[in-house]
Write a protein that holds these residues in place. Structure first.
Motif, short mmCIF file in Angstrom:
data_model
loop_
_atom_site.label_atom_id
_atom_site.label_comp_id
_atom_site.label_asym_id
_atom_site.label_seq_id
_atom_site.Cartn_x
_atom_site.Cartn_y
_atom_site.Cartn_z
N ASP A 46 9.89 -43.98 -6.16
CA ASP A 46 8.87 -43.70 -7.17
C ASP A 46 7.56 -44.47 -6.94
N TRP A 61 7.08 -27.91 -2.85
CA TRP A 61 7.58 -28.85 -3.85
C TRP A 61 6.47 -29.21 -4.83
N THR A 71 5.97 -32.05 -8.51
CA THR A 71 6.59 -33.17 -9.20
C THR A 71 5.80 -33.52 -10.46
N ARG A 91 12.99 -33.63 -13.81
CA ARG A 91 12.15 -34.78 -13.54
C ARG A 91 12.13 -35.01 -12.04
N GLY A 92 11.00 -35.47 -11.57
CA GLY A 92 10.87 -35.75 -10.15
C GLY A 92 10.59 -34.50 -9.35
N PRO A 93 10.68 -34.60 -8.03
CA PRO A 93 10.34 -33.46 -7.18
C PRO A 93 11.34 -32.32 -7.31
N GLN A 94 10.81 -31.11 -7.40
CA GLN A 94 11.61 -29.89 -7.49
C GLN A 94 10.92 -28.80 -6.68
N THR A 129 17.20 -35.93 -4.94
CA THR A 129 17.19 -34.67 -5.68
C THR A 129 17.73 -33.60 -4.73
N VAL A 134 5.79 -39.58 -5.99
CA VAL A 134 6.88 -39.56 -5.01
C VAL A 134 6.35 -40.18 -3.72
#
Length: 162
Positions: free
Chosen positions: A128, A58, A60, A34-37, A138, A64
């Motif tokens: 968020d 990145w 998501t 979940r979220g930025p990766q 993260t 973000v």
């Protein structure tokens, strides 16, 4: 009596098998990031002992905002950021929308005596985009391939050799 015991044992076995199947099915769903990766944990290859710009891409699955990325290269890689800052942000600003991809540029200077892969540790702080949003974090390990150039450039020969 033995028939009743067999039925109870069969029901217990079926219940245990069902719970194992439920746990197995829930495992991958809870492992979804979940979220930025990072899009990929492998960065572009760079030459040893040479400063180079590299992008970390990145993505998501949720909004973000206020993103800041810091990268630790340990003793093997010196890391710097655009504008002599202490962190970097996306090339398009400090926000990233779901389904979009953005890059964060970093300058790396690997101090290497041989070729190999160096692990960089990237940390992103972000919110968020809500009104009372708390800062979240993260972290990701990134692989930086380092190429040690041995010898001269192609076409350069030693004197007397062709």
């Amino acid at each position: 009596m033995s028939t009743i015991k067999r039925v109870i044992a069969a029901v217990a076995l079926a219940g245990a098998a069902g719970s194992v199947a439920a746990v197995a099915a829930a495992g991958p769903a809870s492992a979804v990031a979940r979220g930025p990766q990072p899009v990929s944990n492998r960065l572009t290859a760079v030459k040893a002992n040479t400063a180079s710009w590299v992008n970390i891409y990145w993505r998501t699955n949720r909004p973000v905002c206020n993103a800041k990325v810091a990268v630790d290269g340990g003793r093997q890689v010196r890391v710097s950021y655009p504008g002599l800052r202490r962190t970097t942000t996306f090339t398009t600003g400090n926000t990233l929308r779901p389904g979009r991809t953005a890059a964060t540029p970093i300058r790396v200077n690997p101090i290497a005596r041989r070729s190999g892969v160096v692990v960089l540790r990237a940390s992103m702080s972000y919110t968020d985009c809500g009104r009372h949003a708390r800062t979240q974090w993260t972290r990701a390990n990134l692989s930086l391939p380092v190429i040690r150039q041995i010898g001269g450039a192609p076409g350069n020969h030693r004197p007397g050799h062709r």
